[in-house]
Write a protein that holds these residues in place. Structure first.
Motif, PDB file in Angstrom:
ATOM      1  N   LYS A   1       2.604 -13.804   6.790  1.00 16.30           N
ATOM      2  CA  LYS A   1       3.181 -13.248   5.571  1.00 16.30           C
ATOM      3  C   LYS A   1       2.620 -11.858   5.258  1.00 16.30           C
ATOM      4  CE  LYS A   1       4.165 -17.708   3.423  1.00 16.30           C
ATOM      5  NZ  LYS A   1       3.990 -18.569   2.225  1.00 16.30           N
ATOM      6  N   SER A   2       1.406 -11.608   5.688  1.00 16.66           N
ATOM      7  CA  SER A   2       0.797 -10.303   5.457  1.00 16.66           C
ATOM      8  C   SER A   2      -0.099  -9.975   6.639  1.00 16.66           C
ATOM      9  CB  SER A   2      -0.002 -10.287   4.144  1.00 16.66           C
ATOM     10  OG  SER A   2      -1.069 -11.221   4.207  1.00 16.66           O
TER      11      SER A   2
ATOM     12  N   THR B   1       5.476  -0.600  -0.154  1.00 18.64           N
ATOM     13  CA  THR B   1       4.645  -1.762  -0.481  1.00 18.64           C
ATOM     14  C   THR B   1       3.215  -1.594   0.036  1.00 18.64           C
ATOM     15  OG1 THR B   1       5.451  -2.868   1.519  1.00 18.64           O
ATOM     16  CG2 THR B   1       6.593  -3.361  -0.532  1.00 18.64           C
TER      17      THR B   1
ATOM     18  N   ASP C   1       8.183  -6.024   5.637  1.00 12.47           N
ATOM     19  CA  ASP C   1       8.376  -4.915   4.708  1.00 12.47           C
ATOM     20  C   ASP C   1       7.243  -3.921   4.923  1.00 12.47           C
ATOM     21  OD1 ASP C   1       8.942  -3.193   2.682  1.00 12.47           O
ATOM     22  OD2 ASP C   1       8.711  -4.617   1.057  1.00 12.47           O
TER      23      ASP C   1
ATOM     24  N   GLU D   1      -3.169  -2.508   4.279  1.00 12.55           N
ATOM     25  CA  GLU D   1      -2.564  -3.837   4.188  1.00 12.55           C
ATOM     26  C   GLU D   1      -1.046  -3.720   4.097  1.00 12.55           C
ATOM     27  OE1 GLU D   1      -2.972  -7.971   1.547  1.00 12.55           O
ATOM     28  OE2 GLU D   1      -4.314  -6.255   1.194  1.00 12.55           O
ATOM     29  N   PHE D   2      -0.343  -4.642   4.779  1.00 11.38           N
ATOM     30  CA  PHE D   2       1.113  -4.612   4.838  1.00 11.38           C
ATOM     31  C   PHE D   2       1.675  -5.992   4.549  1.00 11.38           C
ATOM     32  CE2 PHE D   2      -0.316  -1.177   7.531  1.00 11.38           C
ATOM     33  CZ  PHE D   2       0.580  -0.152   7.281  1.00 11.38           C
ATOM     34  N   ARG D   3       2.915  -6.006   4.073  1.00 14.78           N
ATOM     35  CA  ARG D   3       3.715  -7.225   4.003  1.00 14.78           C
ATOM     36  C   ARG D   3       4.517  -7.318   5.290  1.00 14.78           C
ATOM     37  NH1 ARG D   3       2.360 -10.232  -0.648  1.00 14.78           N
ATOM     38  NH2 ARG D   3       1.893  -8.784  -2.329  1.00 14.78           N
ATOM     39  N   VAL D   4       4.431  -8.435   5.975  1.00 17.65           N
ATOM     40  CA  VAL D   4       5.186  -8.602   7.217  1.00 17.65           C
ATOM     41  C   VAL D   4       6.666  -8.692   6.872  1.00 17.65           C
ATOM     42  CG1 VAL D   4       5.585 -10.083   9.219  1.00 17.65           C
ATOM     43  CG2 VAL D   4       3.257  -9.709   8.384  1.00 17.65           C
TER      44      VAL D   4
ATOM     45  N   GLN E   1      -0.330  -1.719  -2.125  1.00 17.96           N
ATOM     46  CA  GLN E   1      -1.549  -2.445  -1.774  1.00 17.96           C
ATOM     47  C   GLN E   1      -2.781  -1.553  -1.897  1.00 17.96           C
ATOM     48  OE1 GLN E   1      -1.584  -5.712  -1.356  1.00 17.96           O
ATOM     49  NE2 GLN E   1       0.634  -5.624  -1.682  1.00 17.96           N
TER      50      GLN E   1
ATOM     51  N   HIS F   1      -2.311 -12.773   8.577  1.00 15.81           N
ATOM     52  CA  HIS F   1      -2.699 -13.854   7.676  1.00 15.81           C
ATOM     53  C   HIS F   1      -1.615 -14.923   7.720  1.00 15.81           C
ATOM     54  CE1 HIS F   1      -4.924 -10.469   5.373  1.00 15.81           C
ATOM     55  NE2 HIS F   1      -5.687 -10.987   6.308  1.00 15.81           N
TER      56      HIS F   1
ATOM     57  N   SER G   1       5.328   3.211   4.101  1.00 18.91           N
ATOM     58  CA  SER G   1       5.844   2.034   3.402  1.00 18.91           C
ATOM     59  C   SER G   1       5.444   2.049   1.926  1.00 18.91           C
ATOM     60  CB  SER G   1       5.323   0.761   4.066  1.00 18.91           C
ATOM     61  OG  SER G   1       5.560  -0.375   3.281  1.00 18.91           O
TER      62      SER G   1
END
Length: 375
Positions: free
Chosen positions: A151-152, A73, A119, A114-117, A77, A167, A71
């Protein structure tokens, strides 16, 4: 307030290998970013920031097939994580604190991403997780429902097991009315309340000392680099994690009980880091005061309770009846004053904390708990 909810994930062998490869590539990216910052400052005197390095990320991915499969994004991070490390380093230098320069990371010690949910990480309708670059859907044991739409999230590996930490953002909670209490956190009594209750500290380290020593000796006997040493290291880590889970479980139950019973809680604003460097470092670390305070803080906000932190200086030396200073050595566990006050030392300190937090002694007034708090 952002609430973290942690769940165990169960990847199969192919998925576990892919997740491990992803963390290795992220570790390489972290180290490459650190090396670039060091070289830029040494050769040209330039201090790079996140924005400068993020602009080059597309070109780096085009040149490296390993990074291109994960990913975008999530890799951003990684660079943000490096930027936070440098900001923390310079912040400590500015405050005059001891600070170690950011170091290169070993792949064996790089355990989180760490990820964006939505994405990079997707929560499927069936509750399973999908990661960019990882084959199939990963099973997750969601033992409780999510408080809100995440959201993350952070994917983490602990002792060979995989977890995901979501989170979620919680709305404001109306502050409730009810009884207030003062709390003294200590070593003989983990928690002493201003109403006279005391909770003895379970000595987790002492109870597990024999098993811990036996595993440490087994690890020491192993030849460095051998397969047996790897197994013994994992055995020791699993045992230490078991002790940590017992401690965390007890503190979760204790903090939840206190928050459910009292609408306002006064505690001492202790410098735990400083105390953990003193002669009682082992006991302070075993008591996990900072962990208990953090649990009380977020659970009080979630339940609509108030948590008030007061100056801890002199709480155990002040008489709760007449207010005079009565110096006592650490070994003296009773507070006896010339005014006739005879109490447990920790309970007397909790009463002083109550007065500093709410302005009246226990049982001698009411508190207006109206208002709104963020949770």
């Amino acid at each position: 307030m952002l609430l973290s909810q942690k769940f165990r994930v169960y990847p199969n062998r192919a998925q576990s290998d892919a997740l491990a490869a992803m963390l290795r590539d992220f570790c390489k990216l972290y180290n490459a970013g650190l090396e670039q910052r060091i070289a830029a400052y040494r050769t040209r005197g330039i201090s790079l920031n996140y924005g400068t390095q993020a602009k080059e990320l597309k070109a780096v991915r085009a040149a490296d097939d390993g990074l291109a499969r994960w990913s975008f994004t999530a890799e951003q991070q990684v660079l943000r994580r490096l930027d936070k490390t440098f900001k923390g380093f310079f912040g400590r230098i500015k405050r005059g604190e001891r600070a170690g320069f950011p170091r290169f990371r070993s792949a064996s010690r790089y355990h989180a991403a760490e990820f964006r949910v939505g994405d990079g990480l997707t929560v499927r309708k069936n509750g399973r997780l999908g990661f960019v670059g990882v084959p199939g859907e990963i099973k997750v044991k969601q033992h409780r429902p999510l408080a809100a739409e995440p959201k993350s999230a952070i994917l983490t590996r602990q002792n060979g097991k995989w977890f995901v930490v979501f989170h979620v953002e919680i709305a404001e909670v109306e502050r409730r009315a009810g009884e207030c209490i003062g709390i003294d956190i200590g070593l003989s009594s983990l928690v002493a309340l201003s109403n006279g209750e005391t909770i003895v500290r379970p000595n987790w380290t002492k109870c597990t000392k024999k098993g811990l020593r036996r595993r440490q000796r087994s690890l020491t006997r192993c030849r460095r680099g051998s397969k047996r040493r790897t197994k013994m290291r994992a055995r020791l880590a699993n045992y230490s994690a078991k002790v940590a889970r017992k401690r965390s479980d007890f503190l979760h139950k204790l903090s939840a009980d206190l928050v459910s019973r009292f609408a306002a809680i006064g505690i001492e604003d202790l410098n735990v880091k400083g105390l953990a460097r003193g002669m009682l470092a082992k006991e302070v670390n075993d008591a996990a005061w900072a962990q208990l305070t953090a649990m009380l803080r977020y659970k009080a906000a979630k339940a609509g309770s108030a948590l008030i932190e007061v100056d801890p200086r002199g709480t155990s030396q002040t008489c709760p009846e007449c207010g005079t200073i009565k110096p006592k050595p650490l070994g003296e566990r009773r507070h006896r004053c010339e005014c006739g006050c005879d109490l447990d030392r920790d309970v007397a300190a909790a009463m002083v904390v109550h007065f500093r937090a709410f302005g009246f002694w226990p049982g001698h007034g009411l508190q207006d708990s109206s208002g709104r708090v963020a949770a």
